[in-house]
Motif scaffolding. Structure first.
Motif, mmCIF file in Angstrom:
data_model
loop_
_atom_site.group_PDB
_atom_site.id
_atom_site.type_symbol
_atom_site.label_atom_id
_atom_site.label_comp_id
_atom_site.label_asym_id
_atom_site.label_seq_id
_atom_site.Cartn_x
_atom_site.Cartn_y
_atom_site.Cartn_z
ATOM 1 N N PHE A 28 25.379 61.298 36.197
ATOM 2 C CA PHE A 28 24.322 60.587 35.468
ATOM 3 C C PHE A 28 24.155 61.150 34.066
ATOM 4 O O PHE A 28 24.030 60.400 33.092
ATOM 5 C CB PHE A 28 23.006 60.666 36.238
ATOM 6 N N ASP A 29 24.170 62.474 33.936
ATOM 7 C CA ASP A 29 24.025 63.098 32.618
ATOM 8 C C ASP A 29 25.193 62.743 31.707
ATOM 9 O O ASP A 29 25.011 62.507 30.508
ATOM 10 C CB ASP A 29 23.922 64.615 32.760
ATOM 11 N N MET A 30 26.400 62.717 32.261
ATOM 12 C CA MET A 30 27.575 62.362 31.476
ATOM 13 C C MET A 30 27.437 60.965 30.877
ATOM 14 O O MET A 30 27.811 60.709 29.739
ATOM 15 C CB MET A 30 28.828 62.455 32.353
ATOM 16 N N THR A 81 24.063 65.368 25.042
ATOM 17 C CA THR A 81 24.626 66.650 25.458
ATOM 18 C C THR A 81 23.967 67.045 26.779
ATOM 19 O O THR A 81 22.847 66.627 27.067
ATOM 20 C CB THR A 81 24.394 67.770 24.414
ATOM 21 N N TYR A 82 24.652 67.850 27.559
ATOM 22 C CA TYR A 82 24.095 68.271 28.842
ATOM 23 C C TYR A 82 24.809 69.531 29.318
ATOM 24 O O TYR A 82 25.885 69.906 28.812
ATOM 25 C CB TYR A 82 24.219 67.158 29.885
ATOM 26 N N THR A 83 24.217 70.179 30.292
ATOM 27 C CA THR A 83 24.828 71.315 30.963
ATOM 28 C C THR A 83 24.781 71.058 32.462
ATOM 29 O O THR A 83 24.042 70.186 32.937
ATOM 30 C CB THR A 83 24.090 72.634 30.646
ATOM 31 N N SER A 84 25.570 71.835 33.203
ATOM 32 C CA SER A 84 25.592 71.682 34.655
ATOM 33 C C SER A 84 25.974 73.004 35.300
ATOM 34 O O SER A 84 26.803 73.750 34.758
ATOM 35 C CB SER A 84 26.612 70.614 35.064
ATOM 36 N N PRO A 85 25.389 73.315 36.465
ATOM 37 C CA PRO A 85 25.802 74.508 37.208
ATOM 38 C C PRO A 85 27.280 74.487 37.581
ATOM 39 O O PRO A 85 27.850 75.536 37.902
ATOM 40 C CB PRO A 85 24.927 74.465 38.467
ATOM 41 N N GLN A 108 28.190 73.743 27.226
ATOM 42 C CA GLN A 108 27.499 72.500 26.875
ATOM 43 C C GLN A 108 28.531 71.404 26.670
ATOM 44 O O GLN A 108 29.513 71.588 25.959
ATOM 45 C CB GLN A 108 26.664 72.660 25.607
ATOM 46 N N LEU A 109 28.291 70.272 27.304
ATOM 47 C CA LEU A 109 29.213 69.140 27.237
ATOM 48 C C LEU A 109 28.592 67.998 26.455
ATOM 49 O O LEU A 109 27.365 67.845 26.416
ATOM 50 C CB LEU A 109 29.562 68.667 28.642
#
Length: 201
Positions: A125-127, A132-136, A142-143
């Motif tokens: 969903f963030d993609m 920008t977003y991060t993920s565990p 940061q992507l």
């Protein structure tokens, strides 16, 4: 095809081993009314020419955005992050042909708990939705996301699946043959397996 049953056709249409581009195109050509979801961006997120060619030729062919196992998921997220404009353009050019997916293989393994599922749903969903977003899944990195507008996001998250399920194709015309130069596959070479003599379109 006769009963409008949708098929999830998990196939590699590329030149890798095994690659089944010829056989896949043969089925799509022989049964043009068949509703098919070829998942994982048709295993063609690296080769958008192939992906676009298949979408251009076969109007009842769809795909989803899942990448599958975490190894492939992380590779896919990074690929999109490095090519945001290219992927945004892809989804704008084919706004009705992509569906959200996760391809989570859910088992009774202890690690596959609610949090494990949430993290993977969230990163897809963030993609799609964030700039920008991060993920565990990728600590400390940061992507770049696609930050799709609401109307397109709604299509990918829900409406395209609803429309795909409701489709009743009949008399679909394949207007032109596959341009194999865009597929990254040498169609003149024989393939191994039971479909070696599949016709070239």
């Amino acid at each position: 095809q006769k009963n409008y049953v949708p098929i999830c056709f998990h196939v590699n249409p590329g030149p890798g081993k095994p690659g089944f581009a010829r056989e896949f195109v043969s089925v799509l050509t022989t049964y043009p009314d068949l509703k098919i979801n070829c998942p994982h961006l048709m295993l063609s997120s690296i080769n958008q020419d192939r992906l676009r060619e298949l979408l251009d030729v076969f109007p009842n062919l769809y795909s989803d955005l899942s990448f599958g196992h975490d190894t492939y998921l992380i590779e896919g997220l990074r690929r999109i992050s490095k090519n945001v404009d290219k992927f945004r353009q892809l989804f704008h050019d084919y706004p009705d042909r992509f569906m959200w997916g996760s391809d989570l293989v859910l088992t009774n393994h202890p690690r596959k708990n609610d949090e494990w599922i949430r993290i993977r749903y969230q990163v897809y969903f963030d993609m799609l939705s964030k700039k920008t977003y991060t993920s565990p899944l990728i600590p400390g990195e940061q992507l770049n996301g696609l930050a799709l507008e609401a109307a397109l996001l709604e299509k990918i998250l829900m409406q395209n699946y609803v429309d795909f399920s409701a489709r009743r194709p009949k008399g679909t015309v394949i207007s032109h043959r596959v341009d194999w130069s865009r597929m990254g596959v040498d169609a003149s070479k024989p393939t191994a397996g039971p479909f070696t003599n599949a016709p070239i379109q």
